[in-house]
Design a protein around this motif. Structure first.
Motif, short mmCIF file in Angstrom:
data_model
loop_
_atom_site.label_atom_id
_atom_site.label_comp_id
_atom_site.label_asym_id
_atom_site.label_seq_id
_atom_site.Cartn_x
_atom_site.Cartn_y
_atom_site.Cartn_z
N ASN A 239 18.93 23.12 -0.12
CA ASN A 239 18.54 23.37 -1.51
C ASN A 239 19.42 22.59 -2.49
O ASN A 239 19.76 23.07 -3.56
CB ASN A 239 18.61 24.86 -1.83
N PHE A 240 19.77 21.35 -2.09
CA PHE A 240 20.68 20.55 -2.91
C PHE A 240 20.06 20.20 -4.26
O PHE A 240 20.71 20.28 -5.29
CB PHE A 240 21.08 19.27 -2.16
N LEU A 241 18.77 19.83 -4.27
CA LEU A 241 18.06 19.55 -5.52
C LEU A 241 17.22 20.76 -5.88
O LEU A 241 16.54 21.33 -5.02
CB LEU A 241 17.18 18.31 -5.38
N TYR A 242 17.24 21.12 -7.15
CA TYR A 242 16.50 22.31 -7.55
C TYR A 242 16.14 22.23 -9.02
O TYR A 242 16.68 21.42 -9.78
CB TYR A 242 17.31 23.58 -7.26
N VAL A 243 15.20 23.16 -9.41
CA VAL A 243 14.89 23.37 -10.83
C VAL A 243 15.25 24.81 -11.15
O VAL A 243 15.03 25.72 -10.34
CB VAL A 243 13.42 23.07 -11.15
N ASP A 244 15.81 25.04 -12.32
CA ASP A 244 16.24 26.37 -12.74
C ASP A 244 15.23 26.94 -13.73
O ASP A 244 15.10 26.44 -14.85
CB ASP A 244 17.62 26.28 -13.37
N LEU A 245 14.53 27.99 -13.30
CA LEU A 245 13.51 28.62 -14.15
C LEU A 245 13.96 30.00 -14.63
O LEU A 245 13.14 30.83 -15.02
CB LEU A 245 12.19 28.73 -13.39
N SER A 246 15.25 30.26 -14.61
CA SER A 246 15.75 31.60 -14.97
C SER A 246 15.51 31.93 -16.44
O SER A 246 15.53 33.13 -16.80
CB SER A 246 17.24 31.72 -14.65
N GLN A 247 15.31 30.95 -17.27
CA GLN A 247 15.07 31.22 -18.68
C GLN A 247 13.58 31.28 -19.04
O GLN A 247 13.23 31.48 -20.20
CB GLN A 247 15.75 30.11 -19.52
#
Length: 324
Positions: free
Chosen positions: A275-283
């Motif tokens: 999971n080295f590359l990811y997108v953060d959708l926490s917001q």
């Protein structure tokens, strides 16, 4: 009677003096010659190699190279001449009376440099007796210091940094020489087959005798050596993090690649986590038909650096789970 006797006596003296006068004159001349020959036998001529000094008016200096050593002849009594050493004689070019630039012919004056010789009858003559100089204004400025490096470091290694202290030095001399001088090199340093850093002290090299270095000519240096750096591309999936439970990504996130650079051995032994590359959708809290987000990465260690991530952004479609 007395005067007659005196007269006769005087005639007798004159006859004695003038008798064979030619022979007597020849004898006197021969005697003088013998005396001169004898005196000449007590004299000697000797040559000395003398350091040439120079003197100029304030703010001026020659741009013509002067000989460091000149030949000076000394003529005098043999015992005195044989006691003289090179350092007992001074040879000087004195241009202190000249206050403008130009070409001049200046005599080379030889003089006694030892106080013990001041009372001695010695003739000194410099060879040559004069010299041509080109007088210029004196100038000083700061120039760069360069450290020449010879050889090659070990395979898979490279020089990463070269530092000298000081970085610049001040020089002084005729303005025509100073204006054309942009740097001074130091002695070369050899780095053949080295794998570690190297430091020390070297001397500046000044090949121009008309240029003077102001201050200490010693230069400290440090050469940093490390493994060669390479860049390698890794491909991996792009993972989603921080997605709300009420939302779902219905578009294809896809895959990405990352270029990582660092020491050759470190890069070759590196492997990506899943999971080295990811997108953060926490917001993100609401559905979106088209949401553009940055592609992020995990941090690296051991001197590795990320040069490029591709793609830098992705577009996603988010829906509520109950709409599935």
């Amino acid at each position: 009677m007395k005067s007659y006797r005196d007269y006769k006596k005087l005639n007798t003296i004159i006859e004695i003096v003038t008798h064979n006068w030619v022979a007597k004159i020849i004898c006197v001349v021969l005697a003088l010659v013998i005396v001169q020959i004898y005196n000449g036998s007590l004299l000697e001529k000797k040559y000395f190699s003398v350091h040439l000094e120079d003197k100029y008016a304030d703010g001026f200096i020659t741009s013509t190279p002067l000989p460091r050593i000149v030949r000076v002849s000394a003529w005098g009594n043999t015992s005195i001449i044989n006691s003289i050493r090179d350092g007992d004689i001074i040879a000087r070019v004195d241009a202190s009376h000249l206050k403008s630039e130009g070409e001049y012919t200046i005599p080379i004056k030889a003089s006694k440099g030892n106080s013990l010789l001041e009372t001695e009858n010695i003739e000194l003559h410099a060879e040559p007796s004069e010299i041509k100089i080109k007088l210029e204004q004196k100038m000083n400025k700061s120039v760069d210091v360069k450290l020449p490096i010879n050889g090659k470091v070990a395979e898979d290694y490279e020089i990463t940094k070269v530092v000298t202290y000081p970085l610049k030095v001040n020089i002084e001399g005729p303005h025509s020489r100073i204006e054309s001088t942009v740097r001074l090199d130091t002695e070369a340093v050899n780095v053949d087959d080295r794998v570690d850093n190297l430091e020390g002290i070297v001397h500046l090299i000044n090949s121009d005798p008309l240029i003077s270095i102001i201050g200490q000519p010693d230069i400290q240096y440090r050469i940093e050596i490390g493994e060669k750096h390479i860049t390698k591309t890794f491909e991996t999936g792009i993972y989603v993090r921080g997605l709300a439970r009420t939302l779902k990504v219905v578009s294809n996130v896809g895959k990405g690649s990352v270029e990582i650079s660092g020491a050759k051995s470190t890069v070759n032994n590196f492997s990506l986590q899943g999971n080295f590359l990811y997108v953060d959708l926490s917001q993100v809290t609401e559905p979106a038909e088209e949401l553009t987000v940055d592609v992020l990465s995990e941090s690296l260690r051991n001197g590795l650096q990320i040069k490029r991530i591709s793609p830098e952004k992705v577009k996603l479609r988010l829906v509520k789970r109950e709409e599935e």
